[in-house]
Design a protein around this motif. Structure first.
Motif, PDB file in Angstrom:
ATOM      1  N   TYR A 219      26.695 -83.460   5.025  1.00 53.94           N
ATOM      2  CA  TYR A 219      25.916 -83.842   6.207  1.00 53.94           C
ATOM      3  C   TYR A 219      24.537 -84.439   5.905  1.00 53.94           C
ATOM      4  CZ  TYR A 219      24.062 -83.614  10.960  1.00 53.94           C
ATOM      5  OH  TYR A 219      23.526 -83.938  12.177  1.00 53.94           O
ATOM      6  N   PRO A 220      23.689 -83.803   5.071  1.00 54.55           N
ATOM      7  CA  PRO A 220      22.294 -84.277   4.961  1.00 54.55           C
ATOM      8  C   PRO A 220      22.149 -85.741   4.568  1.00 54.55           C
ATOM      9  CG  PRO A 220      22.538 -82.111   3.948  1.00 54.55           C
ATOM     10  CD  PRO A 220      23.913 -82.598   4.246  1.00 54.55           C
TER      11      PRO A 220
ATOM     12  N   LEU B 223      24.320 -72.216  19.401  1.00 55.25           N
ATOM     13  CA  LEU B 223      25.165 -71.024  19.233  1.00 55.25           C
ATOM     14  C   LEU B 223      26.294 -71.292  18.247  1.00 55.25           C
ATOM     15  CD1 LEU B 223      25.489 -69.723  22.913  1.00 55.25           C
ATOM     16  CD2 LEU B 223      24.291 -68.597  21.029  1.00 55.25           C
ATOM     17  N   PHE B 224      26.912 -72.442  18.378  1.00 55.93           N
ATOM     18  CA  PHE B 224      28.012 -72.790  17.476  1.00 55.93           C
ATOM     19  C   PHE B 224      27.535 -72.903  16.034  1.00 55.93           C
ATOM     20  CE2 PHE B 224      30.271 -76.218  15.225  1.00 55.93           C
ATOM     21  CZ  PHE B 224      31.530 -75.635  15.132  1.00 55.93           C
ATOM     22  N   LEU B 225      26.450 -73.630  15.802  1.00 54.95           N
ATOM     23  CA  LEU B 225      25.962 -73.852  14.444  1.00 54.95           C
ATOM     24  C   LEU B 225      25.484 -72.551  13.798  1.00 54.95           C
ATOM     25  CD1 LEU B 225      24.007 -77.189  14.964  1.00 54.95           C
ATOM     26  CD2 LEU B 225      26.160 -76.882  13.736  1.00 54.95           C
ATOM     27  N   ALA B 226      24.805 -71.732  14.576  1.00 55.33           N
ATOM     28  CA  ALA B 226      24.353 -70.446  14.034  1.00 55.33           C
ATOM     29  C   ALA B 226      25.548 -69.592  13.619  1.00 55.33           C
ATOM     30  CB  ALA B 226      23.491 -69.716  15.062  1.00 55.33           C
ATOM     31  N   SER B 227      26.606 -69.608  14.447  1.00 55.37           N
ATOM     32  CA  SER B 227      27.805 -68.818  14.132  1.00 55.37           C
ATOM     33  C   SER B 227      28.495 -69.336  12.875  1.00 55.37           C
ATOM     34  CB  SER B 227      28.782 -68.860  15.319  1.00 55.37           C
ATOM     35  OG  SER B 227      28.173 -68.360  16.487  1.00 55.37           O
TER      36      SER B 227
ATOM     37  N   VAL C 246      19.790 -78.292  11.655  1.00 55.08           N
ATOM     38  CA  VAL C 246      19.071 -77.387  10.754  1.00 55.08           C
ATOM     39  C   VAL C 246      19.400 -75.935  11.083  1.00 55.08           C
ATOM     40  CG1 VAL C 246      16.789 -76.728   9.871  1.00 55.08           C
ATOM     41  CG2 VAL C 246      17.256 -79.098  10.481  1.00 55.08           C
ATOM     42  N   VAL C 247      19.813 -75.677  12.339  1.00 57.29           N
ATOM     43  CA  VAL C 247      20.238 -74.319  12.707  1.00 57.29           C
ATOM     44  C   VAL C 247      21.377 -73.868  11.796  1.00 57.29           C
ATOM     45  CG1 VAL C 247      21.281 -72.912  14.531  1.00 57.29           C
ATOM     46  CG2 VAL C 247      19.490 -74.575  15.094  1.00 57.29           C
ATOM     47  N   LEU C 248      22.275 -74.781  11.445  1.00 56.99           N
ATOM     48  CA  LEU C 248      23.378 -74.448  10.542  1.00 56.99           C
ATOM     49  C   LEU C 248      22.851 -73.969   9.198  1.00 56.99           C
ATOM     50  CD1 LEU C 248      26.334 -74.464   9.539  1.00 56.99           C
ATOM     51  CD2 LEU C 248      26.041 -76.905   9.036  1.00 56.99           C
ATOM     52  N   PHE C 249      21.888 -74.678   8.634  1.00 53.48           N
ATOM     53  CA  PHE C 249      21.385 -74.325   7.306  1.00 53.48           C
ATOM     54  C   PHE C 249      20.563 -73.036   7.334  1.00 53.48           C
ATOM     55  CE2 PHE C 249      22.272 -78.846   7.125  1.00 53.48           C
ATOM     56  CZ  PHE C 249      23.033 -78.912   5.971  1.00 53.48           C
ATOM     57  N   VAL C 250      19.871 -72.785   8.431  1.00 55.37           N
ATOM     58  CA  VAL C 250      19.171 -71.501   8.569  1.00 55.37           C
ATOM     59  C   VAL C 250      20.198 -70.377   8.650  1.00 55.37           C
ATOM     60  CG1 VAL C 250      17.651 -70.123  10.044  1.00 55.37           C
ATOM     61  CG2 VAL C 250      17.150 -72.540   9.652  1.00 55.37           C
ATOM     62  N   GLY C 251      21.289 -70.613   9.380  1.00 56.27           N
ATOM     63  CA  GLY C 251      22.348 -69.611   9.454  1.00 56.27           C
ATOM     64  C   GLY C 251      23.002 -69.365   8.105  1.00 56.27           C
TER      65      GLY C 251
ATOM     66  N   ALA D 222      15.752 -70.435  16.841  1.00 57.07           N
ATOM     67  CA  ALA D 222      14.341 -70.830  16.983  1.00 57.07           C
ATOM     68  C   ALA D 222      13.820 -71.467  15.703  1.00 57.07           C
ATOM     69  CB  ALA D 222      13.495 -69.610  17.355  1.00 57.07           C
ATOM     70  N   LEU D 223      14.076 -70.824  14.561  1.00 57.33           N
ATOM     71  CA  LEU D 223      13.593 -71.359  13.290  1.00 57.33           C
ATOM     72  C   LEU D 223      14.259 -72.700  12.984  1.00 57.33           C
ATOM     73  CD1 LEU D 223      11.879 -71.050  10.784  1.00 57.33           C
ATOM     74  CD2 LEU D 223      13.720 -69.684   9.741  1.00 57.33           C
ATOM     75  N   GLY D 224      15.561 -72.799  13.255  1.00 62.28           N
ATOM     76  CA  GLY D 224      16.266 -74.055  13.020  1.00 62.28           C
ATOM     77  C   GLY D 224      15.715 -75.187  13.870  1.00 62.28           C
TER      78      GLY D 224
END
Length: 561
Positions: free
Chosen positions: A169-170, A447-451, A45-50, A26-28
């Motif tokens: 990436y960025p 799901l993948f990026l968060a993991s 961005v989900v990746l960076f939050v994770g 959600a935050l990502g």
């Protein structure tokens, strides 16, 4: 308050795991909507939050994390395959051959630069980590997942390759902005002039069906039925209306044609002039589609599952009710309704005929768009299962210690592309609405990026602190910018491609969907999006498999247990 402590801190609690994933995703997603230089970073961005959550001590059960990562990746890849499948093979036509050829050279160039950088700096970066940098530099998350899976099969030990990916990436995400400014200045591009050239090229190259009118003057055809005329003229065409002595009627196969009649014809542009010459001369004085007549034109949607795999000829419309299918719309493409064209659920048929006959055809096809909102989960799950089996087949490579597998990325991707294009031949309806496809893809990707983020947080921060992250960024910049600049110059100077098409090509080489929104603002024409969609399917396929290919060729440099 034990329940609250369990919810917030117990890595084995299902409630805690769900809360962590939902919060990170959600935050990502919220932060991903913020625009930087006019570009939103989106799901990445989900990746960076994770990564941040992992660095600050958030933990989840590793077995659950592994399942969420791999299952999310498979869902994302599979629905990408279903989306690009219908246009994957058709992209290898006319200008698509040039665009895909340039795309392949651009991908190969990026791979060679990555391998070259590895050998130059092999004392400070492994080939595995270089793969992470490479896929961050081309903003390709599925390729990252496929390479991680391949490394796991090889029992790789070393720094998580998501670290290099996150560093590269960025800056890669916004790479097209400075590249486009450079190319515009180098070639003195006039954007409005590019639009005019594109319009002219489209008129010449388009093979979408066109409508035109023919005034019959060929006495040899006088009195023959439309069926007999079709047999004598070796060109595919549809006659949707016939005007005889000022009366307009349906063009069934048994209708006789006479000299002085006017016919409304649908054909591909390359066949138009041959058909006109065979019948008589083109008549631009009248439009039978707008003249009062007992005929109507309707768009009908195929929604009956049992029709999947049937052909236009199987419908036998022309000889029964005088209904003609003038066009077929599928996945954004206009198709000529050849008799052997297989129809699929979700196809839109442009039909012309009497009102009562159109109504009967509507009931036969289904034409209930509400039903399309419910995906055919049986076919989708069967496709996923076949993809898992296909991806699990070991491919022995001489000299390599472990067999190669396409894995949960390559296997489902190939199967989904085949189903998306040829599912109708196997009577498998895999149609999903664009919104459903996008939702499932985004959920799987999140799901993948968060993991991945929850796995690599500490290593990512350590890389930034000890200076490795800075070197990863510089390597990523070389991999990102050099191929784009070189291919942009080659495409313009030697192939004379439209500037907007070049922007779509470069975005496709990097499978960089977010930057496409910037490129699309440079023109009101869809030229950029058309070029991007032409190269994107093959580019995604190549990127996903390229990491495994490089690892196979350089497996002796991979640190393994």
């Amino acid at each position: 308050m034990q329940w609250l402590q369990t919810l917030l801190t117990d890595p084995n609690s299902i409630a805690h795991i769900i809360a962590v994933y939902v919060s990170i995703c959600a935050l990502g997603m919220i932060l991903g909507k913020i625009r930087v230089f006019g570009v939103a970073f989106g799901s990445i961005v989900v990746l960076f939050v994770g990564l941040a959550a992992s660095y600050f001590g958030v933990k989840v059960n590793m077995d659950v994390l592994g399942f969420a990562r791999d299952f999310g990746l498979m869902i994302f890849i599979f629905f990408i395959g279903l989306q690009v499948g219908p246009s994957f093979f058709s992209s290898f036509k006319s200008v698509g051959i040039v665009l895909n050829g340039l795309m392949l050279v651009g991908c190969l160039l990026g791979m060679l630069i990555a391998v070259g950088l590895f050998f130059l700096f092999s004392d400070s970066v492994t080939i595995a980590q270089m793969m992470g940098i490479l896929f961050g530099a081309v903003t390709n998350t599925p390729a990252l997942g496929a390479t991680q899976e391949a490394l796991a099969e090889m029992h790789y030990v070393g720094e998580d390759i998501a670290v290099g990916y996150a560093c590269a990436y960025p800056l890669a995400l916004i790479s097209l902005i400075p590249v486009s400014l450079f190319l515009r200045k180098l070639f003195k591009i006039d954007l409005k002039e590019e639009d005019r050239h594109w319009d002219d090229e489209e008129k010449e190259m388009s093979n979408a069906p066109v409508s035109f009118h023919v005034y019959v003057t060929n006495h040899i055809l006088d009195g023959l039925t439309l069926k007999q005329i079709h047999e004598r003229i070796p060109r595919p065409f549809i006659c949707s209306r016939v005007m005889h002595k000022r009366e307009i009627s349906s063009a069934s196969g048994s209708v006789a044609v006479h000299v002085g009649d006017t016919l409304r014809i649908v054909a591909t542009p390359d066949n138009k002039m041959d058909i006109v010459r065979a019948l008589g001369k083109e008549d631009e004085r009248i439009d039978l589609a707008t003249e009062p007549s007992p005929l109507v034109s309707r768009r009908l949607v195929v929604t009956r599952q049992e029709l999947t795999g049937s052909t236009i000829g199987d419908l036998e419309l022309n000889f029964q009710d005088g209904v003609n299918v003038a066009r077929v719309y599928r996945a954004g493409m206009q198709l000529f309704p050849y008799n052997n064209l297989h129809i699929q659920v979700g196809d839109v048929l442009q039909c012309v005929g009497p009102v009562t006959a159109i109504k009967r055809l509507s009931e036969h096809l289904g034409n209930r768009t509400k039903e399309l909102e419910q995906p055919n989960w049986i076919a989708i799950f069967i496709g996923m299962l076949v993809g898992v089996f296909f991806g699990s087949i070991p491919l022995a490579i001489p000299g390599m210690p472990t067999p190669l597998k396409l894995g949960l990325a390559g296997g489902p991707l190939i199967v989904a592309i085949i189903l998306g294009r040829y599912g109708a031949f196997f009577h498998l309806a895999t149609y999903t609405t664009n919104s459903a496809n996008l939702m499932l893809r985004e959920m799987g990707l999140a799901l993948f990026l968060a993991s991945v983020g929850l796995t690599a947080g500490e290593n990512f921060v350590a890389a930034l602190m000890n200076g490795h992250g800075f070197y990863y960024m510089l390597m990523g910049l070389a991999i990102t910018y050099l191929p784009q600049i070189i291919m942009g110059i080659v495409a313009r100077r030697y192939f004379k491609l439209n500037f907007h098409a070049i922007m779509g090509l470069l975005a496709g080489i990097g499978t960089n969907t977010p930057i496409l929104s910037y490129a699309a603002t440079l023109s009101e024409r869809p030229s950029c999006v058309v070029a991007y969609s032409t190269v994107y399917p093959l580019a995604m396929f190549v990127r996903i498999l390229s990491g495994q290919v490089i690892l196979v060729l350089l497996w002796s440099y991979v640190p393994v247990a």
